[in-house]
Design a protein around this motif. Structure first.
Motif, short mmCIF file in Angstrom:
data_model
loop_
_atom_site.label_atom_id
_atom_site.label_comp_id
_atom_site.label_asym_id
_atom_site.label_seq_id
_atom_site.Cartn_x
_atom_site.Cartn_y
_atom_site.Cartn_z
N ALA A 83 0.84 -1.21 0.00
CA ALA A 83 0.00 0.00 0.00
C ALA A 83 0.87 1.25 0.00
O ALA A 83 0.60 2.22 -0.73
CB ALA A 83 -0.92 0.00 1.22
N TYR A 84 1.93 1.22 0.80
CA TYR A 84 2.87 2.36 0.81
C TYR A 84 3.56 2.50 -0.55
O TYR A 84 3.67 3.61 -1.08
CB TYR A 84 3.92 2.19 1.91
CG TYR A 84 5.06 3.16 1.74
CD1 TYR A 84 4.94 4.49 2.10
CD2 TYR A 84 6.27 2.75 1.15
CE1 TYR A 84 5.97 5.40 1.90
CE2 TYR A 84 7.31 3.64 0.95
CZ TYR A 84 7.15 4.97 1.32
OH TYR A 84 8.17 5.86 1.11
N LEU A 85 4.02 1.39 -1.11
CA LEU A 85 4.71 1.45 -2.40
C LEU A 85 3.78 1.93 -3.51
O LEU A 85 4.20 2.67 -4.40
CB LEU A 85 5.29 0.06 -2.74
CG LEU A 85 6.41 -0.42 -1.82
CD1 LEU A 85 6.78 -1.87 -2.16
CD2 LEU A 85 7.64 0.47 -1.93
N HIS A 86 2.51 1.51 -3.43
CA HIS A 86 1.53 1.97 -4.42
C HIS A 86 1.36 3.48 -4.34
O HIS A 86 1.33 4.17 -5.38
CB HIS A 86 0.19 1.28 -4.19
CG HIS A 86 -0.93 1.86 -5.00
ND1 HIS A 86 -1.04 1.68 -6.37
CD2 HIS A 86 -1.98 2.65 -4.65
CE1 HIS A 86 -2.11 2.31 -6.81
NE2 HIS A 86 -2.69 2.91 -5.79
N GLN A 87 1.26 4.01 -3.13
CA GLN A 87 1.13 5.46 -2.97
C GLN A 87 2.38 6.18 -3.46
O GLN A 87 2.29 7.30 -4.00
CB GLN A 87 0.85 5.81 -1.51
CG GLN A 87 -0.53 5.41 -1.03
CD GLN A 87 -1.64 6.03 -1.88
OE1 GLN A 87 -1.58 7.18 -2.28
NE2 GLN A 87 -2.66 5.23 -2.19
N SER A 88 3.53 5.55 -3.31
CA SER A 88 4.77 6.13 -3.84
C SER A 88 4.70 6.21 -5.36
O SER A 88 5.06 7.24 -5.96
CB SER A 88 5.97 5.28 -3.43
OG SER A 88 6.10 5.22 -2.03
N HIS A 89 4.23 5.13 -5.99
CA HIS A 89 4.10 5.14 -7.45
C HIS A 89 3.15 6.25 -7.90
O HIS A 89 3.42 6.95 -8.89
CB HIS A 89 3.56 3.79 -7.94
CG HIS A 89 4.51 2.65 -7.72
ND1 HIS A 89 4.13 1.33 -7.88
CD2 HIS A 89 5.82 2.63 -7.36
CE1 HIS A 89 5.16 0.57 -7.62
NE2 HIS A 89 6.19 1.32 -7.30
N ARG A 128 8.65 7.39 -19.90
CA ARG A 128 8.07 6.12 -20.33
C ARG A 128 8.67 4.94 -19.58
O ARG A 128 7.97 4.00 -19.19
CB ARG A 128 8.28 5.93 -21.84
CG ARG A 128 7.13 6.42 -22.71
CD ARG A 128 7.25 5.93 -24.14
NE ARG A 128 8.53 6.30 -24.74
CZ ARG A 128 8.74 7.48 -25.33
NH1 ARG A 128 7.76 8.38 -25.38
NH2 ARG A 128 9.92 7.75 -25.87
N GLU A 129 9.97 4.97 -19.38
CA GLU A 129 10.64 3.88 -18.68
C GLU A 129 10.14 3.76 -17.23
O GLU A 129 9.89 2.66 -16.73
CB GLU A 129 12.16 4.09 -18.68
CG GLU A 129 12.92 2.96 -17.99
CD GLU A 129 14.42 3.11 -18.10
OE1 GLU A 129 15.10 2.73 -17.14
OE2 GLU A 129 14.90 3.60 -19.14
N VAL A 130 10.01 4.90 -16.57
CA VAL A 130 9.51 4.90 -15.19
C VAL A 130 8.09 4.34 -15.14
O VAL A 130 7.76 3.52 -14.28
CB VAL A 130 9.55 6.32 -14.60
CG1 VAL A 130 8.81 6.37 -13.27
CG2 VAL A 130 10.99 6.77 -14.41
N THR A 131 7.24 4.79 -16.06
CA THR A 131 5.86 4.32 -16.08
C THR A 131 5.79 2.82 -16.31
O THR A 131 5.03 2.11 -15.63
CB THR A 131 5.07 5.05 -17.19
OG1 THR A 131 5.10 6.47 -16.94
CG2 THR A 131 3.62 4.59 -17.21
N ASN A 132 6.58 2.30 -17.23
CA ASN A 132 6.59 0.86 -17.50
C ASN A 132 7.09 0.08 -16.29
O ASN A 132 6.56 -1.00 -15.97
CB ASN A 132 7.48 0.55 -18.71
CG ASN A 132 6.88 1.04 -20.01
OD1 ASN A 132 5.66 1.25 -20.11
ND2 ASN A 132 7.71 1.26 -21.02
N ILE A 170 15.96 2.53 -12.22
CA ILE A 170 15.32 3.60 -13.00
C ILE A 170 15.95 4.96 -12.73
O ILE A 170 15.53 5.95 -13.32
CB ILE A 170 13.80 3.65 -12.72
CG1 ILE A 170 13.53 3.78 -11.22
CG2 ILE A 170 13.11 2.45 -13.32
CD1 ILE A 170 12.06 3.92 -10.90
N GLU A 171 16.96 4.99 -11.84
CA GLU A 171 17.63 6.26 -11.62
C GLU A 171 18.72 6.52 -12.66
O GLU A 171 19.15 7.66 -12.85
CB GLU A 171 18.28 6.33 -10.23
CG GLU A 171 17.35 6.02 -9.07
CD GLU A 171 17.42 4.56 -8.69
OE1 GLU A 171 18.40 4.13 -8.08
OE2 GLU A 171 16.48 3.83 -9.04
#
Length: 231
Positions: A83-89, A128-132, A170-171
């Motif tokens: 849930a925390y990771l989802h909110q981070s996304h 795009r890379e981050v979103t994927n 992704i950084e």
């Protein structure tokens, strides 16, 4: 390494003073500023948050060498963590990336056509890379963890080890974008907006690095424990 700086008894305001980058973390737990002199424990209880998970995340954000003890992973659920990771996304996709995108477009508009287009292209590729990357976690990894939490076996032979093995950094692509701004964008482009964009990119890079550490140091070992129980 065990750090004792952050405890439930510490005031939440002192936590922010100790590490201002935790301003990224608070809203992902549903915590807003204006908490007065309340302690971390009080705030977590008010918001129904696992104080153990909150403190682990804060410690990872603050201490590069911090590693959770194995028994600390039993003090919250995998669902709490995802849930925390989802909110981070959501924060990255809906807030941070679009805000930086506006700065990129504004700066690109002040530069010569060719230079501005290169800057826009690099940012679009990164976006795009981050979103994927996040879509994969949302559609493959998190549902897998949810099923494990409910005691359901995976029919696809998937394991968290596959996620760990292919966990892309992704950084790294941000380095290309920063180098364009630092090394290659002509000095005719305005310095103020360029510096502000660079500062935000450095902050985003650091934030994403901590996000990856949370997945590597908390998510992966926690899910490995769930997989072991299923065996």
């Amino acid at each position: 390494m065990k750090h004792l700086l952050f405890t439930e008894r510490m005031k939440m305001a002192d936590l922010v003073h100790a590490n201002y980058r935790l301003l990224f973390v608070l809203p992902r737990f549903g915590i807003q500023l204006g908490f007065g002199d309340k302690s971390i424990g009080e705030i977590c209880r008010t918001h129904g948050i696992s104080s153990s998970l909150f403190l682990l995340v804060c410690n990872i954000y603050t201490f590069d060498d911090f590693l959770p003890e194995a028994d600390e992973l039993h003090s919250f659920t995998a669902e709490d963590l995802t849930a925390y990771l989802h909110q981070s996304h959501e924060d990255y996709i809906r807030e941070q990336i679009p805000e930086i995108g506006k700065q990129v477009l504004s700066l690109a508009g002040c530069c010569a056509g060719k230079n501005g287009k290169i800057l826009e292209r690099f940012f679009d590729d990164y976006s795009r890379e981050v979103t994927n990357h996040f879509n994969y976690e949302e559609t493959v990894v998190f549902p897998y963890i949810h099923n494990l939490s409910e005691g359901k076996r995976s029919d696809e032979g998937y394991s968290i080890g596959q996620f760990e093995k292919n966990h892309s950094n992704i950084e790294e692509k941000l380095g290309d974008l920063k180098n364009i701004l630092i090394k290659y964008l002509p000095d005719l482009c305005p310095g103020g907006p360029r510096n502000r964009l660079l500062l935000d990119l450095f902050l985003l890079e650091d934030d994403l690095n901590k996000h990856s550490l949370i997945e590597d140091r908390i998510l992966v070992p926690l899910v490995e424990q769930l997989e072991e129980r299923m065996r």
